[in-house]
Scaffold this active site. Structure first.
Site, PDB file in Angstrom:
ATOM      1  N   ASP A 171       5.644   0.959  11.562  1.00 27.09           N
ATOM      2  CA  ASP A 171       4.406   0.288  11.170  1.00 27.09           C
ATOM      3  C   ASP A 171       4.349  -1.169  11.620  1.00 27.09           C
ATOM      4  OD1 ASP A 171       3.336   2.523  10.042  1.00 27.09           O
ATOM      5  OD2 ASP A 171       3.648   1.931   7.964  1.00 27.09           O
ATOM      6  N   ARG A 216       2.198  14.822  12.690  1.00 26.55           N
ATOM      7  CA  ARG A 216       2.685  14.726  11.319  1.00 26.55           C
ATOM      8  C   ARG A 216       2.467  16.029  10.548  1.00 26.55           C
ATOM      9  NH1 ARG A 216       0.742   8.948   9.041  1.00 26.55           N
ATOM     10  NH2 ARG A 216      -1.312   9.610   9.696  1.00 26.55           N
ATOM     11  N   LYS A 225       0.829  -1.204   0.000  1.00 22.99           N
ATOM     12  CA  LYS A 225       0.000   0.000   0.000  1.00 22.99           C
ATOM     13  C   LYS A 225       0.862   1.253   0.000  1.00 22.99           C
ATOM     14  CE  LYS A 225      -1.412   2.203   3.537  1.00 22.99           C
ATOM     15  NZ  LYS A 225      -2.038   2.917   4.686  1.00 22.99           N
ATOM     16  N   ASN A 226       1.900   1.262   0.837  1.00 21.54           N
ATOM     17  CA  ASN A 226       2.725   2.458   0.977  1.00 21.54           C
ATOM     18  C   ASN A 226       3.563   2.759  -0.257  1.00 21.54           C
ATOM     19  OD1 ASN A 226       1.703   2.843   3.531  1.00 21.54           O
ATOM     20  ND2 ASN A 226       3.473   1.996   4.596  1.00 21.54           N
ATOM     21  N   CYS A 240      -4.811   8.611   9.913  1.00 24.37           N
ATOM     22  CA  CYS A 240      -4.824   7.992  11.239  1.00 24.37           C
ATOM     23  C   CYS A 240      -4.381   8.982  12.311  1.00 24.37           C
ATOM     24  CB  CYS A 240      -3.873   6.787  11.269  1.00 24.37           C
ATOM     25  SG  CYS A 240      -4.588   5.276  10.625  1.00 24.37           S
ATOM     26  N   ARG A 257      -8.012  -0.731   5.324  1.00 27.88           N
ATOM     27  CA  ARG A 257      -7.178   0.283   4.701  1.00 27.88           C
ATOM     28  C   ARG A 257      -5.824  -0.281   4.283  1.00 27.88           C
ATOM     29  NH1 ARG A 257      -5.457   4.144   8.201  1.00 27.88           N
ATOM     30  NH2 ARG A 257      -4.606   5.154   6.351  1.00 27.88           N
TER      31      ARG A 257
END
Length: 430
Positions: free
Chosen positions: A317, A131, A22-23, A126, A409
Site C-alpha cells: 500500500d 484477490r 482504515k485497514n 479496487c 476512501r
C-alpha cells in the site's frame, strides 16, 4: 465529480496529525456483529469506506451512535462510534453493497459464527488484482462450514452445534482471510491453530479487541495464531491504531517536496521497513514524543530498490507513493510488486508528469529526472491516487488530479492536512 488542484514547489513544514487506520477500523467494526453488547471504537477515521460499512452493518441490525468530533490543538479529530447488535436482522450481505467494497465480504465470519449461516455476495473493491476468495472458503470449510457458490453469492452453513476448531495452514499470506478466521474461530467449539497467518499490525489490533471482548487469542503478530473458542463475546472499548499507510504517505511527501514535518499520533514501529527505505533515500527520520519527525531535502533523493512483501516487509500500500518519490531520485531505482499483479496503473499517469518509468513484468525501472511538470492526471485506485498528489507537490506548475473519490476512501482531510503545512492544494467540486 471532485478534483484536487495542486501547485507544486512549496516545502512542507509543520504538524500533520495521523488518523486512525482504515485497514484496522474496518475489521474492528465488523467484529461488532459478534456480540449483543455494545462495542465502542475510538479514533475511527471519517472515510468513504467507513461510512459505507456503517450502512452495511446497519443492514445486518447494528445500531450505530457516533459521538461528535472534537478538534485538538494539532488539528486532529477524535471520533468515537458505539456499535450495538442485539440481534442479527439479516444474514444476507447483498451484491449492491458488498460489490462497492471488498472488506465488507468479511461479515461472512461473524455471521456464520453467531448465526450458523450467511449468504454473502462475492466482493468488489479496487481493481488492483484478482484477490480470490478461495482462502476464505477453504479456511471456513476447515472449521466445518458447508460453503457453496450460487448465482454470485457464497452460501455458508455451520454444522449443527456450531463451527469446530481445527488446524489450518494458509497457502499464502492473506490479511483479509486471517481477519475472518480470527473472528469465526473465536466462537467455534474447541481450539483453532492458524499457520502462515498474516502478521500485520491490523491483525494484532483485531486480536487485541477480540480479547478485550472475551476471546482467547494468542500469537497474533506471528505466523502461528491459536484461538480457543468461547461460547459468547461481550462488549468492549478499543482504540483504533494509527494509520501506518497514511504515516508513510506523508513521510514520503515530505521527503519529495522537502521541509520539516512532525507526524503526530503515530507509531514508527508500525512501518520500520518503509521508514528505513526512506532513510536510505536521504530523508532524516527521528522518533519524537507521540510521533515521527521527517526532514526532507527534495532535490537530493537517492535511488533505492524495494520489493513489496507481507509485514514486516515493505507494504504494497506504499509502493505507488515510493515510486512517486523515486521519480525525482538522482539515479535509477527498481520497484518490484509481489502482492498484487495489477498494481502499476499509476505508472502511465506519473509519466504524464515527466517521469521515466519502464515495466518488465512485476518490476518497474525508474530513472530519476531533475524536474517533474504539472499536468492533468487520472486517479485509478486509492494508493495510486495519493502517489499523484505526492508527485504534484514537487512538480513545477499545476497538477490536476481527477477522480479523487478514490482518495476519499482512505485519506481523511488530505487537502486540509497538507495546506496546514504550506502546500498549495485545494478541492474543486464541479
Amino acid at each position: 465529480m471532485d478534483r484536487i488542484r495542486i501547485v507544486g514547489g512549496n516545502q512542507l513544514n509543520g504538524v500533520i496529525p495521523i488518523s486512525g487506520a482504515k485497514n484496522a477500523a474496518l475489521p474492528l467494526m465488523i467484529a461488532s456483529l459478534m456480540t449483543s453488547d455494545t462495542l465502542t471504537l475510538e479514533n475511527v477515521p471519517h472515510l468513504a469506506d467507513v461510512e459505507l460499512l456503517l450502512r452495511i452493518l446497519g443492514n445486518h441490525g447494528v445500531d450505530v451512535a457516533v459521538n461528535g468530533r472534537r478538534e485538538h490543538q494539532d488539528g486532529s479529530y477524535a471520533r468515537t462510534i458505539h456499535f450495538t447488535c442485539r440481534t442479527i436482522a439479516d444474514t444476507t450481505a447483498p451484491y449492491e453493497l458488498v460489490s462497492k467494497m471488498r472488506a465488507s465480504f468479511w461479515v461472512i465470519g461473524p455471521l456464520l459464527a453467531r448465526e450458523g449461516k450467511a449468504r454473502v455476495s462475492l466482493p468488489g473493491g479496487c481493481a488492483i488484482g484478482t484477490r480470490p476468495v478461495d482462502l476464505f472458503i477453504d479456511g471456513l470449510r476447515a472449521l466445518g462450514a458447508d460453503m457453496e457458490i450460487d448465482a454470485g453469492y457464497i452460501n455458508a452453513t455451520a454444522p449443527k452445534g456450531g463451527l469446530v476448531g481445527a488446524s489450518y495452514t494458509f497457502p499464502k499470506v492473506s490479511v483479509g482471510a486471517t481477519h475472518v478466521m480470527l473472528m469465526a474461530a473465536s466462537l467455534a467449539n474447541g481450539t483453532t491453530v492458524l499457520h502462515n497467518a498474516a502478521r500485520e499490525p491490523e491483525v494484532v489490533d483485531l486480536a487485541n479487541c477480540l480479547n478485550a471482548m472475551g476471546a482467547k487469542i494468542t500469537g497474533a503478530g506471528t505466523a502461528d495464531i491459536t484461538i480457543e473458542g468461547v461460547t459468547s463475546l461481550s462488549g468492549a472499548r478499543h482504540r483504533v491504531l494509527p494509520d501506518r499507510i497514511e504515516t508513510g504517505t506523508y513521510a514520503m511527501a515530505v521527503a519529495m517536496a522537502g521541509g520539516d514535518v512532525t507526524l503526530s499520533g503515530t507509531d514508527a514501529t508500525l512501518l520500520d521497513t518503509a521508514l528505513e527505505s526512506l532513510r536510505r533515500a536521504g530523508a532524516e527520520i527521528t522518533v519524537v514524543e507521540n510521533g515521527i519527525r521527517v526532514i526532507g531535502h527534495g532535490d537530493a533523493i537517492r535511488p533505492v530498490d524495494i520489493v513489496t512483501d507481507p509485514f514486516p516487509g515493505f507494504p504494497t500500500d506504499l509502493q505507488a507513493q515510493f515510486m512517486g518519490l523515486m521519480t525525482r531520485s538522482t539515479g535509477i531505482a527498481h520497484v518490484t510488486e509481489t502482492i498484487f499483479e495489477n498494481r502499476f496503473m499509476h505508472v502511465q499517469e506519473l509519466a504524464r508528469l515527466g517521469a521515466r518509468i519502464s515495466l518488465n513484468g512485476q518490476t518497474a525501472r525508474i530513472e530519476g529526472v531533475r524536474n517533474l511538470r504539472g499536468a492533468p492526471v487520472m486517479a485509478t485506485d486509492l494508493r495510486a491516487s495519493v502517489s499523484l498528489v505526492i508527485a504534484g507537490l514537487a512538480a513545477e506548475g499545476e497538477t490536476l488530479v481527477n477522480r479523487v473519490y478514490h482518495l476519499d476512501r482512505g485519506f481523511e482531510r488530505l487537502e486540509e492536512k497538507l495546506s496546514r503545512c504550506g502546500a498549495i492544494v485545494e478541492r474543486i467540486s464541479d
